[in-house]
Every structure is written in structure tokens, then in C-alpha cells.
Scaffold this motif. Structure first.
Motif, PDB file in Angstrom:
ATOM      1  N   THR A   1       7.762 -84.030   2.088  1.00 27.71           N
ATOM      2  CA  THR A   1       7.036 -82.836   2.176  1.00 27.71           C
ATOM      3  C   THR A   1       5.787 -82.928   1.224  1.00 27.71           C
ATOM      4  O   THR A   1       4.787 -82.295   1.824  1.00 27.71           O
ATOM      5  CB  THR A   1       8.053 -81.594   1.700  1.00 27.71           C
TER       6      THR A   1
ATOM      7  N   SER B   1      -2.447 -78.387  10.049  1.00 26.80           N
ATOM      8  CA  SER B   1      -1.258 -78.691  11.125  1.00 26.80           C
ATOM      9  C   SER B   1      -0.315 -79.777  10.197  1.00 26.80           C
ATOM     10  O   SER B   1       0.687 -79.430  10.367  1.00 26.80           O
ATOM     11  CB  SER B   1      -1.841 -79.499  12.176  1.00 26.80           C
TER      12      SER B   1
ATOM     13  N   ASP C   1       1.798 -77.327   8.198  1.00 27.13           N
ATOM     14  CA  ASP C   1       2.937 -76.838   9.114  1.00 27.13           C
ATOM     15  C   ASP C   1       3.998 -77.813   9.457  1.00 27.13           C
ATOM     16  O   ASP C   1       5.047 -77.350   9.265  1.00 27.13           O
ATOM     17  CB  ASP C   1       2.306 -76.379  10.615  1.00 27.13           C
ATOM     18  N   VAL C   2       3.572 -79.091   9.566  1.00 29.99           N
ATOM     19  CA  VAL C   2       4.569 -80.021   9.413  1.00 29.99           C
ATOM     20  C   VAL C   2       5.373 -80.288   8.435  1.00 29.99           C
ATOM     21  O   VAL C   2       6.659 -80.315   8.328  1.00 29.99           O
ATOM     22  CB  VAL C   2       4.140 -81.586  10.162  1.00 29.99           C
TER      23      VAL C   2
ATOM     24  N   LEU D   1       5.842 -77.810   5.982  1.00 27.52           N
ATOM     25  CA  LEU D   1       6.958 -76.795   5.900  1.00 27.52           C
ATOM     26  C   LEU D   1       8.207 -76.854   6.740  1.00 27.52           C
ATOM     27  O   LEU D   1       9.125 -76.519   6.375  1.00 27.52           O
ATOM     28  CB  LEU D   1       6.441 -75.582   6.327  1.00 27.52           C
ATOM     29  N   ILE D   2       8.035 -77.463   7.922  1.00 23.03           N
ATOM     30  CA  ILE D   2       9.168 -77.738   9.039  1.00 23.03           C
ATOM     31  C   ILE D   2      10.091 -78.768   8.481  1.00 23.03           C
ATOM     32  O   ILE D   2      11.406 -78.430   8.502  1.00 23.03           O
ATOM     33  CB  ILE D   2       8.810 -77.748  10.341  1.00 23.03           C
ATOM     34  N   LEU D   3       9.551 -79.564   7.894  1.00 25.34           N
ATOM     35  CA  LEU D   3      10.119 -80.762   7.426  1.00 25.34           C
ATOM     36  C   LEU D   3      11.088 -80.301   6.022  1.00 25.34           C
ATOM     37  O   LEU D   3      12.143 -80.685   6.072  1.00 25.34           O
ATOM     38  CB  LEU D   3       9.259 -81.954   7.187  1.00 25.34           C
TER      39      LEU D   3
ATOM     40  N   LEU E   1      12.481 -77.347   5.494  1.00 25.45           N
ATOM     41  CA  LEU E   1      13.583 -76.525   6.191  1.00 25.45           C
ATOM     42  C   LEU E   1      14.328 -77.636   6.726  1.00 25.45           C
ATOM     43  O   LEU E   1      15.773 -77.266   6.584  1.00 25.45           O
ATOM     44  CB  LEU E   1      13.031 -75.499   7.066  1.00 25.45           C
ATOM     45  N   LEU E   2      13.912 -78.329   7.429  1.00 22.25           N
ATOM     46  CA  LEU E   2      15.111 -79.451   8.319  1.00 22.25           C
ATOM     47  C   LEU E   2      15.718 -80.293   7.199  1.00 22.25           C
ATOM     48  O   LEU E   2      16.875 -80.774   7.515  1.00 22.25           O
ATOM     49  CB  LEU E   2      14.345 -80.197   9.468  1.00 22.25           C
TER      50      LEU E   2
END
Length: 83
Positions: free
Chosen positions: A42, A56, A59-60, A62-64, A66-67
Motif C-alpha cells: 500500500t 488512480s 485508489d488502488v 486504498l482498496i488494497l 482494505l482488502l
């Protein structure tokens, strides 16, 4: 951008042992490697987002984040069932 390159090299160098720990080892070591690898990747993506000015990548990242947290919880839950 001059400070971004050494920081990126240090973070990538830190990701490699954590990734190897995630891929090989006892299940407890794999869980520790997974917990460490998520935030490191991250940070690498966030650093790339700031260095190249692309939102972008952020965004990736932040999603990573969380996942990877959810993945660590799922792996810990699965690991607790095997004991």
C-alpha cells in the motif's frame, strides 16, 4: 521526485522478505507475512501515486489496504479452525 526513488527502493526491498515469508513457512509465519506485506505494498502504491501524480494509484492503494486487512482476518479465522 528525488526523495521518491530511494524511498521506493527501501520499500520494495522490505516487501521481498515479507512476500517470501508469506509464500513459504509455517501458517503462523504466513499470517505474519501477510499482515506485513499489505501495508508495505500500500505504501509503495501511495508513493508511486505521489511521484507520478496519478490518483488512480492512490485508489488502488486504498482498496488494497482494505482488502489486505480483510484477507488477514479471513486467514486468521481459517487458521484458528485448523488448531
Amino acid at each position: 521526485m528525488s526523495i521518491a526513488v530511494p524511498a521506493l527502493v527501501i520499500l520494495v526491498a522490505a516487501v521481498l522478505p515479507a512476500l517470501l515469508t508469506t509464500l513459504r513457512g509455517r501458517p503462523v509465519d504466513r499470517l505474519a507475512g501477510l499482515i506485513v506485506t499489505g501495508p508495505l505494498v500500500t505504501l509503495v502504491l501511495a508513493l508511486l501515486a505521489s511521484a507520478y501524480g496519478r490518483t488512480s494509484y492512490l485508489d488502488v492503494a486504498l482498496i488494497l489496504a482494505l482488502l489486505s486487512f480483510a484477507g488477514a482476518l479471513v486467514f486468521a479465522r481459517f487458521f484458528s479452525r485448523t488448531l
